[in-house]
Write a protein that holds these residues in place. Structure first.
Motif, PDB file in Angstrom:
ATOM      1  N   ARG A  36       0.847  -1.204   0.000  1.00  0.00           N
ATOM      2  CA  ARG A  36       0.000   0.000   0.000  1.00  0.00           C
ATOM      3  C   ARG A  36       0.874   1.244   0.000  1.00  0.00           C
ATOM      4  N   HIS A  37       0.499   2.201  -0.828  1.00  0.00           N
ATOM      5  CA  HIS A  37       1.167   3.500  -0.919  1.00  0.00           C
ATOM      6  C   HIS A  37       0.283   4.512  -0.207  1.00  0.00           C
ATOM      7  N   PHE A  38       0.866   5.346   0.653  1.00  0.00           N
ATOM      8  CA  PHE A  38       0.113   6.260   1.521  1.00  0.00           C
ATOM      9  C   PHE A  38      -0.849   5.499   2.419  1.00  0.00           C
ATOM     10  N   MET A  39      -0.618   4.205   2.580  1.00  0.00           N
ATOM     11  CA  MET A  39      -1.463   3.324   3.384  1.00  0.00           C
ATOM     12  C   MET A  39      -2.866   3.174   2.789  1.00  0.00           C
ATOM     13  N   TRP A 164      13.081   0.691   4.561  1.00  0.00           N
ATOM     14  CA  TRP A 164      12.987   2.058   4.053  1.00  0.00           C
ATOM     15  C   TRP A 164      11.534   2.522   4.114  1.00  0.00           C
ATOM     16  N   ASN A 165      11.357   3.771   4.555  1.00  0.00           N
ATOM     17  CA  ASN A 165      10.022   4.348   4.604  1.00  0.00           C
ATOM     18  C   ASN A 165      10.148   5.849   4.829  1.00  0.00           C
ATOM     19  N   MET A 166       9.032   6.532   4.756  1.00  0.00           N
ATOM     20  CA  MET A 166       8.952   7.954   5.066  1.00  0.00           C
ATOM     21  C   MET A 166       7.696   8.193   5.879  1.00  0.00           C
ATOM     22  N   ALA A 167       7.839   9.006   6.933  1.00  0.00           N
ATOM     23  CA  ALA A 167       6.669   9.391   7.725  1.00  0.00           C
ATOM     24  C   ALA A 167       5.872  10.421   6.943  1.00  0.00           C
ATOM     25  N   LEU A 168       4.556  10.330   7.038  1.00  0.00           N
ATOM     26  CA  LEU A 168       3.682  11.271   6.356  1.00  0.00           C
ATOM     27  C   LEU A 168       3.304  12.406   7.307  1.00  0.00           C
ATOM     28  N   GLU A 169       3.219  13.595   6.763  1.00  0.00           N
ATOM     29  CA  GLU A 169       2.863  14.770   7.550  1.00  0.00           C
ATOM     30  C   GLU A 169       1.513  14.599   8.248  1.00  0.00           C
ATOM     31  N   THR A 170       0.615  13.891   7.596  1.00  0.00           N
ATOM     32  CA  THR A 170      -0.733  13.686   8.145  1.00  0.00           C
ATOM     33  C   THR A 170      -0.818  12.450   9.049  1.00  0.00           C
ATOM     34  N   GLY A 171       0.322  11.823   9.300  1.00  0.00           N
ATOM     35  CA  GLY A 171       0.359  10.606  10.103  1.00  0.00           C
ATOM     36  C   GLY A 171       0.478   9.389   9.209  1.00  0.00           C
ATOM     37  N   GLY A 172       0.989   8.321   9.770  1.00  0.00           N
ATOM     38  CA  GLY A 172       1.178   7.096   8.994  1.00  0.00           C
ATOM     39  C   GLY A 172       2.502   7.104   8.257  1.00  0.00           C
TER      40      GLY A 172
END
Length: 191
Positions: A36-39, A164-172
């Motif tokens: 999943r992308h952007f969850m 590898w990952n990136m935290a999202l500004e909106t959470g997740g």
């Protein structure tokens, strides 16, 4: 090669492939994954370079599977994403060009089973359990006997160091940790 001339047999009232070696046909095999992308959005990919064989046991529980996957053959339909997957952030194909799977146990009931095995990615080996369905038998136009299987399961990619990952500004997070594995496999009876 099976001791039986027939490519199939009855086991507890269910037609199954005869015992023996069945080689996976790479032209009719899909080893796929879904993350999943952007969850939210499902992103699908597959590996086109797969070599595998299935040893069907006299008793279905005695069956074994071995596979080697060319990690550079990853194809998600987007060159930029595929190049990122091949990089050190994910599969690191320069240092780890191959992944492998070797089954360790099989349970079977009717035309369905569960297969547990050791999956090695980037030099890390972890157990994986797949739900397996035997879909049936066919003889192709060139007189090859084919047995067709489908399998699926879920893994946490971080168990293999794919962190590898990136935290999202909106959470997740940007990329899901849980990955669905899907396999659609045609095998050809050896002999």
């Amino acid at each position: 090669m099976s001791s039986s001339a027939s490519p199939t047999r009855q086991v507890n009232g269910v037609q199954l492939p005869s015992a023996g070696t069945w080689k996976v046909d790479p032209g009719h095999a899909e080893v796929g994954f879904v993350g999943r992308h952007f969850m939210l959005t499902k992103v699908r990919g597959r590996f086109t370079g797969v070599e595998a064989s299935v040893e069907i046991g006299e008793r279905p529980e005695e069956s074994r599977v071995t596979a080697v996957i060319d990690m550079a053959s990853v194809d998600s339909g987007d060159k930029t994403r595929d190049d990122h997957l091949r990089s050190g952030d994910f599969f690191d194909v320069e240092k780890h060009p191959k992944a492998s799977f070797a089954s360790t146990s099989v349970t079977w009931q009717g035309s369905k089973g569960k297969m547990t095995g050791d999956l090695t990615i980037k030099g890390v080996t972890r157990p994986v359990t797949l739900d397996v369905d035997y879909l049936g038998y066919a003889r192709d136009p060139w007189n090859n006997d084919r047995a067709v299987f489908s399998a699926h399961g879920k893994v946490n990619r971080e168990d293999w160091g794919l962190t590898w990952n990136m935290a999202l500004e909106t959470g997740g997070i940007l990329v899901s940790k849980e990955i669905e594995l899907t396999l659609e496999i045609e095998t050809i009876r050896e002999g």
